[in-house]
Design an enzyme around this catalytic site. Structure first.
Site, PDB file in Angstrom:
ATOM      1  N   LYS A   1       0.828  -1.197   0.000  1.00 16.06           N
ATOM      2  CA  LYS A   1       0.000   0.000   0.000  1.00 16.06           C
ATOM      3  C   LYS A   1       0.872   1.261   0.000  1.00 16.06           C
ATOM      4  CE  LYS A   1      -3.781  -0.736   2.364  1.00 16.06           C
ATOM      5  NZ  LYS A   1      -4.434  -0.976   3.668  1.00 16.06           N
TER       6      LYS A   1
ATOM      7  N   ARG B   1      -3.265   3.045   8.467  1.00 18.59           N
ATOM      8  CA  ARG B   1      -3.543   1.874   7.628  1.00 18.59           C
ATOM      9  C   ARG B   1      -2.380   0.890   7.653  1.00 18.59           C
ATOM     10  NH1 ARG B   1      -4.603   4.557   1.849  1.00 18.59           N
ATOM     11  NH2 ARG B   1      -5.877   2.687   1.556  1.00 18.59           N
TER      12      ARG B   1
ATOM     13  N   GLY C   1      -7.871  -8.534   5.274  1.00 18.76           N
ATOM     14  CA  GLY C   1      -8.569  -8.897   6.496  1.00 18.76           C
ATOM     15  C   GLY C   1      -7.660  -9.080   7.697  1.00 18.76           C
TER      16      GLY C   1
ATOM     17  N   MET D   1      -6.017  -6.744   9.290  1.00 16.05           N
ATOM     18  CA  MET D   1      -6.312  -5.703  10.251  1.00 16.05           C
ATOM     19  C   MET D   1      -7.180  -4.639   9.620  1.00 16.05           C
ATOM     20  SD  MET D   1      -3.949  -2.966  12.056  1.00 16.05           S
ATOM     21  CE  MET D   1      -4.969  -1.521  12.121  1.00 16.05           C
TER      22      MET D   1
ATOM     23  N   ARG E   1      -3.534  -1.342  -6.813  1.00 17.52           N
ATOM     24  CA  ARG E   1      -2.824  -2.627  -6.781  1.00 17.52           C
ATOM     25  C   ARG E   1      -3.265  -3.440  -7.981  1.00 17.52           C
ATOM     26  NH1 ARG E   1      -6.172  -4.682  -1.559  1.00 17.52           N
ATOM     27  NH2 ARG E   1      -8.187  -4.284  -2.475  1.00 17.52           N
TER      28      ARG E   1
ATOM     29  N   HIS F   1     -16.819 -36.944  -4.718  1.00 16.24           N
ATOM     30  CA  HIS F   1     -17.033 -37.690  -5.963  1.00 16.24           C
ATOM     31  C   HIS F   1     -17.572 -36.786  -7.060  1.00 16.24           C
ATOM     32  CE1 HIS F   1     -19.365 -40.371  -8.664  1.00 16.24           C
ATOM     33  NE2 HIS F   1     -18.298 -41.136  -8.517  1.00 16.24           N
TER      34      HIS F   1
ATOM     35  N   ARG G   1      -1.462 -49.061 -20.769  1.00 18.80           N
ATOM     36  CA  ARG G   1      -1.276 -49.801 -19.516  1.00 18.80           C
ATOM     37  C   ARG G   1      -2.012 -51.130 -19.602  1.00 18.80           C
ATOM     38  NH1 ARG G   1      -3.603 -47.534 -13.969  1.00 18.80           N
ATOM     39  NH2 ARG G   1      -5.572 -48.123 -14.946  1.00 18.80           N
TER      40      ARG G   1
ATOM     41  N   SER H   1       6.543 -44.327 -15.246  1.00 15.65           N
ATOM     42  CA  SER H   1       5.431 -43.397 -15.170  1.00 15.65           C
ATOM     43  C   SER H   1       4.890 -43.457 -13.749  1.00 15.65           C
ATOM     44  CB  SER H   1       4.350 -43.789 -16.177  1.00 15.65           C
ATOM     45  OG  SER H   1       3.251 -42.931 -16.030  1.00 15.65           O
TER      46      SER H   1
ATOM     47  N   GLY I   1       2.456 -43.323 -11.040  1.00 15.77           N
ATOM     48  CA  GLY I   1       1.004 -43.347 -10.839  1.00 15.77           C
ATOM     49  C   GLY I   1       0.764 -42.723  -9.485  1.00 15.77           C
ATOM     50  N   THR I   2       0.666 -41.409  -9.488  1.00 15.20           N
ATOM     51  CA  THR I   2       0.697 -40.717  -8.190  1.00 15.20           C
ATOM     52  C   THR I   2      -0.587 -40.882  -7.383  1.00 15.20           C
ATOM     53  OG1 THR I   2       0.134 -38.698  -9.380  1.00 15.20           O
ATOM     54  CG2 THR I   2       2.447 -39.023  -8.803  1.00 15.20           C
ATOM     55  N   ASN I   3      -1.680 -41.365  -8.022  1.00  9.77           N
ATOM     56  CA  ASN I   3      -2.877 -41.638  -7.217  1.00  9.77           C
ATOM     57  C   ASN I   3      -2.607 -42.804  -6.268  1.00  9.77           C
ATOM     58  OD1 ASN I   3      -4.122 -39.712  -8.735  1.00  9.77           O
ATOM     59  ND2 ASN I   3      -5.267 -41.158  -9.999  1.00  9.77           N
ATOM     60  N   ASP I   4      -2.193 -43.935  -6.862  1.00  9.72           N
ATOM     61  CA  ASP I   4      -1.902 -45.089  -6.027  1.00  9.72           C
ATOM     62  C   ASP I   4      -0.710 -44.831  -5.118  1.00  9.72           C
ATOM     63  OD1 ASP I   4      -3.671 -47.270  -6.115  1.00  9.72           O
ATOM     64  OD2 ASP I   4      -3.136 -47.661  -8.201  1.00  9.72           O
TER      65      ASP I   4
ATOM     66  N   CYS J   1       1.323 -39.915 -14.488  1.00 10.85           N
ATOM     67  CA  CYS J   1       0.021 -40.122 -15.117  1.00 10.85           C
ATOM     68  C   CYS J   1      -1.132 -40.089 -14.115  1.00 10.85           C
ATOM     69  CB  CYS J   1       0.006 -41.407 -15.920  1.00 10.85           C
ATOM     70  SG  CYS J   1       0.197 -42.877 -14.921  1.00 10.85           S
TER      71      CYS J   1
ATOM     72  N   TYR K   1       7.583 -35.577 -18.833  1.00 13.91           N
ATOM     73  CA  TYR K   1       6.225 -35.218 -19.218  1.00 13.91           C
ATOM     74  C   TYR K   1       5.241 -35.421 -18.071  1.00 13.91           C
ATOM     75  CZ  TYR K   1       5.161 -40.218 -19.732  1.00 13.91           C
ATOM     76  OH  TYR K   1       4.962 -41.550 -19.486  1.00 13.91           O
TER      77      TYR K   1
HETATM   78  P1  ADP Z   1      -7.919  -2.296   3.288  1.00 15.25           P
HETATM   79  O1  ADP Z   1      -6.519  -2.741   3.125  1.00 15.25           O
HETATM   80  O2  ADP Z   1      -8.735  -3.149   4.185  1.00 15.25           O
HETATM   81  O3  ADP Z   1      -8.565  -1.947   1.987  1.00 15.25           O
HETATM   82  P2  ADP Z   1      -7.423   0.484   3.586  1.00 15.25           P
HETATM   83  O4  ADP Z   1      -6.294   0.956   4.409  1.00 15.25           O
HETATM   84  O5  ADP Z   1      -7.204   0.498   2.132  1.00 15.25           O
HETATM   85  O6  ADP Z   1      -7.836  -0.930   4.109  1.00 15.25           O
HETATM   86  O7  ADP Z   1      -8.645   1.421   3.960  1.00 15.25           O
HETATM   87  C1  ADP Z   1      -9.990   1.040   4.116  1.00 15.25           C
HETATM   88  C2  ADP Z   1     -10.896   2.049   3.439  1.00 15.25           C
HETATM   89  O8  ADP Z   1     -10.677   3.364   3.939  1.00 15.25           O
HETATM   90  C3  ADP Z   1     -10.670   2.129   1.956  1.00 15.25           C
HETATM   91  O9  ADP Z   1     -11.893   2.271   1.315  1.00 15.25           O
HETATM   92  C4  ADP Z   1      -9.835   3.368   1.795  1.00 15.25           C
HETATM   93  O10 ADP Z   1     -10.002   3.942   0.542  1.00 15.25           O
HETATM   94  C5  ADP Z   1     -10.373   4.260   2.908  1.00 15.25           C
HETATM   95  N1  ADP Z   1      -9.355   5.200   3.360  1.00 15.25           N
HETATM   96  C6  ADP Z   1      -8.163   4.901   3.871  1.00 15.25           C
HETATM   97  N2  ADP Z   1      -7.451   6.019   4.149  1.00 15.25           N
HETATM   98  C7  ADP Z   1      -8.232   7.048   3.801  1.00 15.25           C
HETATM   99  C8  ADP Z   1      -8.066   8.466   3.839  1.00 15.25           C
HETATM  100  N3  ADP Z   1      -6.925   9.008   4.249  1.00 15.25           N
HETATM  101  N4  ADP Z   1      -9.073   9.231   3.405  1.00 15.25           N
HETATM  102  C9  ADP Z   1     -10.227   8.667   2.969  1.00 15.25           C
HETATM  103  N5  ADP Z   1     -10.445   7.357   2.912  1.00 15.25           N
HETATM  104  C10 ADP Z   1      -9.466   6.541   3.317  1.00 15.25           C
HETATM  105 MG    MG Z   2      -2.680 -47.600 -10.107  1.00 17.61          MG
HETATM  106 MG    MG Z   3      -7.792  -0.867   0.653  1.00 20.31          MG
END
Ligand code: ADP
Ligand code: MG
Ligand code: MG
Length: 909
Positions: A26, A96, A105, A107, A349, A470, A649, A795, A797-800, A862, A882
């Site tokens: 970031k 951030r 997710g 933080m 990104r 299955h 085979r 060859s 036979g990685t299943n067996d 195989c 192969y």
């Molecule tokens: P994540 O990695 O979970 O996306 P971010 O750090 O990118 O977390 O931020 C979460 C949200 O807050 C995003 O929508 C981002 O655009 C917004 N945000 C972060 N910093 C600012 C800021 N300085 N001004 C306005 N919005 C912000």
């Molecule tokens: Mg076999």
């Molecule tokens: Mg973000």
């Protein structure tokens, strides 16, 4: 003095895109955008080195950090013209996290830091918008409490929802100012109750509290697990970005949004995104309000796009996205905020995309001169390319269905592609109903007796099971769209109903649509069609010049072929499969299972006669009658693959698989064969084995009944001679299964050579061929240096090999493997991706030992693993020649083999 803090703002940054290691993804993105004059609110990044220091020094900071932060904060304050904690003109910042690799997710970001009971008044006055000030404050208290004070955000959300109800409004942006002010008071009370102290009013304390929380979050349980799963080293650490706030929640000329520079679903070169007016941060993805489309092109009927509502800002946004994309030379995923009609970028990104989009974008970017062929090959995740082979839903129609509340449930996308059909609840009914039109087979789970029904169905849906169930495995093999484990759906065989909460139950014959690429189960019929690639390549019902998708698929795979060294063959038992695989680019057959040829109706009787024969003479008589069938099959396959190796085979399964089992079947067969019922049942019982997979099968059968393999070898070489005489180039490779000792291999190799020589002499034709062995018993890998003296190829036979190395029966492992993966006892299902640590060692060892005595030894794989990208990478590193996989996996393997090559070169360099 060591540099720990990097400023960005006012068109110049101390960092850049190449500094992900110390700035995190970031931070590097913010710096780079600043440098290329994309509007970014000023701020600074505290480097990942501080995180490392933090953990090495008992969670304390380098002594010089305090001053560096103060100095950089001053620069931000000067740039914005506001100061942190200033009663009249308060600066607000976001804090951030941002690691080198994206860790979604891990933080939550804290927004609006710097607010307290005094500054909120200053903000209200200086902005002239009281509602906005208290909206920001309530957001801040909730986030700070959640992340720093560890008070569950549910406590706050509960109050917010209650307030919305009391105020009689649907969305946060409609709550009036004084109500928000009351909410802030309530929030502060919650902090005292749950946290045992007042909400911190000292803004610098807030800042350091947030910074510490980000560093601490690097070692929370979630983050540790995430790193383990994604092989991210613990030593990397996270950076912290402190950035001045811009506000999307200051009124209707404000907004916040996310966008992709190209369409991430289908790859078209069109800007694609969503935004919310008068909102902040995560509101767009939080699902509180329905976001609006960004462009007119994207808008459905009745929707107002950002392009329509704020044309000037939209213009700025377009300019910026184009700049970012050509700068990064890849599709970008961006976050932006509009404050009072002015645009700011907050993140950029590399954007995630479907396989369909990945292929198109890679090819388009080659054409635009942005990237070269090698880059294009590495831009498409190999497993994703199967999406181009699957039938598809019309995109607009699906969007309408999603919005129209037609989603009955979701499951795991097990077989990519779209299918629509009438519901059948059993394989038998599916077969019946398929005569009238397309069928979706709906089961709790499937079993081998559903195979015919699965094959005939347009799609398969199960309410139970994972990606190795299955249903999932079979559907992938067949290239059928499939969703498994749609747990919210109730399949009631008794009532003949499919139930989903909030919907009328569906019955047999009702229409259902499933999207196996995404996992959505939709009521009704959505239009589908075979993918264009299939239409061009397999059905010849479309011309290449009419399908851009096909042309891109073909170009990309040809670029891959130029790179890779690993050959890709196919597992095919029929001429049709062989043809399909050849058209997909297979370089021959790596596994032709002969037992499948025994099951067809006219043949199974002969097979049974052979098995039940009272003596060798009887067996030979039955085998003589089977021979023309096998020969015919081989001829057809050899013709299809002229010039390519075909590994056949010899018979592998235990004989009793061919025998009748139920009383009814036994009496029918007894009648057919002129046996007494009692006599036949006794014989069947006698052949029963308590553990047939480890019983009398494979080469063991041939040691005790050599005439079976003799017939097969004769059929192979008679076919080879005939097809050679037709002027085609036949290259048989005879493979002996289940070898565990040198003697087994020697006896059977001698037999193959003897029979081959006899046939070639009879036919006056000479054919080049190889005799080799499967390596599928651990002992075979361990004595590979001895087997390598006799065998001309190995060859794996990685299943067996997986079954026997782990001691897991593949047919029974479904009851515990998912839990093993959940509990991290195993990183993945070892039948899906090779267990490199254990089974992989046998592959490596066997290859090295075999090559030590026979440098020319051809080595392949195989098992199912031959089509798994992760496994292919490993096989390339082991130096295999192969891999062989099912026809529909051939394109995946071609691409994966090229990527494996690039990675291998990189690691050698
Ligand atoms: P994540 O990695 O979970 O996306 P971010 O750090 O990118 O977390 O931020 C979460 C949200 O807050 C995003 O929508 C981002 O655009 C917004 N945000 C972060 N910093 C600012 C800021 N300085 N001004 C306005 N919005 C912000
Ligand atoms: Mg076999
Ligand atoms: Mg973000």
């Amino acid at each position: 003095m060591h540099k720990y803090v990097y400023y960005f703002g006012d068109g110049h940054a101390e960092g850049n895109a190449g500094m992900k290691e110390i700035l995190g993804g970031k931070g590097a993105g913010l710096a780079e955008m600043t440098n290329i004059s994309v509007p970014v609110p000023p701020g600074f990044t505290i480097s990942t080195e501080v995180c490392t220091y933090f953990y090495e020094h008992d969670k304390s900071y380098p002594p010089e950090l305090q001053a560096a932060v103060a100095e950089n904060l001053k620069r931000v304050e000067q740039s914005v013209g506001r100061a942190l904690g200033d009663a009249a003109q308060p600066l607000l910042v976001s804090v951030r996290s941002g690691a080198r690799a994206s860790m979604p997710g891990m933080m939550d970001t804290i927004l609006n830091l710097g607010l307290n009971d005094t500054t909120v008044q200053g903000l209200a006055k200086s902005s002239g918008d009281r509602r906005f000030a208290f909206d920001s404050y309530r957001r801040f208290i909730q986030m700070y409490s959640d992340v720093v004070l560890e008070i569950d955000k549910e406590n706050f959300e509960h109050e917010l929802f209650a307030l919305r109800d009391r105020a009689g409004v649907k969305t946060d942006s409609e709550i009036p100012a004084d109500r928000l002010e009351e909410l802030v008071a309530t929030y502060k009370r919650i902090v005292v109750e749950k946290g045992g102290r007042e909400f911190p009013q000292d803004v610098h304390g807030q800042l350091w509290g947030a910074v510490g929380a980000v560093f601490n979050s690097w070692n929370n349980a979630r983050a540790i697990t995430y790193r383990k799963l994604n092989q991210i080293p613990d030593a990397w650490g996270t950076a912290v970005n402190v950035q001045s706030m811009v506000f999307g929640n200051m009124g209707d000329d404000c907004a916040t949004g996310v966008a992709f520079t190209r369409n991430p679903a289908i790859g078209t070169k069109s800007f694609f995104g969503e935004d919310l007016a008068n909102a902040q941060g995560e509101d767009v993805v939080a699902g509180i309000r329905t976001p609006l489309p960004i462009s007119n092109a994207q808008a459905l009927e009745g929707e107002t796009s950002l392009e329509a509502s704020m044309p000037a800002v939209y213009g700025q946004l377009v300019e910026v996205y184009k700049k970012l994309e050509s700068h990064y030379r890849d599709m970008q995923d961006i976050e932006f905020t509009i404050q009072s009609g002015k645009l700011y970028l907050l993140q950029t990104r590399t954007g995630k995309r479907t396989g369909f989009a990945a292929v198109k974008i890679a090819c388009d970017m080659v054409d635009e001169g942005l990237i070269n062929h090698t880059e294009a090959v590495s831009r498409v995740e190999a497993g994703q390319i199967v999406q181009l082979l699957a039938p598809v839903f019309d995109a607009k129609e699906k969007a309408k269905a999603l919005k129209g509340g037609r989603v009955y449930g979701r499951g795991l996308p097990a077989g990519p592609g779209a299918a629509a059909g009438r519901i059948a609840f059993s394989g038998e009914r599916a077969v019946e109903m398929a005569k009238e039109g397309p069928v979706i087979l709906v089961r709790v789970e499937t079993s081998p007796e559903d195979i015919v029904g699965m094959h005939i169905s347009a799609g398969i849906l199960t309410s139970r099971g994972g990606l190795t169930s299955h249903a999932a495995v079979v559907a992938r093999g067949m290239g059928r769209p499939c969703i498994v484990g749609a747990g919210a759906l109730r399949v009631d065989y008794g009532k003949g109903e499919l139930r989903a909460e909030g919907h009328e139950p569906l019955e047999e014959g009702d229409w259902l649509s499933i999207d196996g690429s995404t996992g959505e189960v939709l009521g009704g019929e959505l239009k589908t069609q075979p993918s264009e690639v299939i239409q061009v390549l397999i059905e010849s019902s479309m011309k290449p010049e009419d399908s851009e998708t096909y042309r891109n698929f073909d170009r990309l795979l040809k670029w891959a072929d130029e790179i890779r060294t690993l050959a890709v063959r196919t597992n095919a038992d029929t001429p049709t499969d062989a043809r399909t695989a050849r058209l997909f680019g297979a370089a021959g057959i790596g596994l032709c299972r002969t037992e499948h040829m025994f099951f067809a109706e006219e043949r199974i009787l002969r097979v049974r006669e052979m098995i039940l024969a009272r003596n060798e003479e009887g067996r030979r008589k039955a085998l003589d009658q089977l021979l023309p069938f096998q020969r015919g099959d081989f001829e057809a396959i050899f013709r299809e693959l002229s010039g390519m190796p075909v590994t056949v085979r010899l018979l592998d399964p235990p004989l009793h698989e061919f025998l009748p089992h139920t009383e009814g079947q036994i009496s029918a067969v007894a009648r057919d064969m002129g046996w007494g019922f009692v006599e036949l049942r006794a014989k069947v019982n006698q052949l029963h084995e308590s553990n047939p997979m480890l019983g009398h099968r494979g080469c063991r059968l041939a040691v005790t009944f050599p005439e079976i393999y003799e017939m097969q070898v004769r059929a192979i070489f008679e076919a080879a001679c005939s097809v050679t005489q037709e002027g085609l180039d036949v290259r048989p490779e005879v493979m002996i299964p289940l070898v565990g000792t040198v003697k087994e291999l020697q006896i059977l190799t001698d037999m193959v050579r003897r029979v081959a020589a006899e046939v070639m002499k009879e036919r006056g034709t000479s054919i080049e061929f190889l005799v080799g062995t499967m390596i599928e018993i651990p002992r075979a890998a361990l004595i590979a240096e001895k087997l390598g003296e006799t065998a001309e190829f190995f060859s794996f036979g990685t299943n067996d090999l997986t079954q026997m190395t782990f001691g897991y029966s593949r047919d029974d492992a479904g009851s515990f493997l998912p839990e093993y993966v959940d509990k991290k006892i195993l990183p993945r299902d070892p039948f899906e991706s090779i267990d490199q640590e254990g089974v992989g060692q046998l592959v490596k060892l066997g290859t090295d030992k075999g090559r030590a005595v026979n440098a020319k030894l051809k080595v392949g794989v195989c098992g199912e693993h031959g089509g798994d990208p992760e496994s292919i990478r490993f096989f390339r590193a082991c130096g295999l020649n192969y891999v062989s996989c099912s026809p529909y996996r051939v394109p995946v393997a071609r691409l994966a083999a090229a990527q494996a090559e690039l990675e291998f070169r990189h690691s050698e360099a």
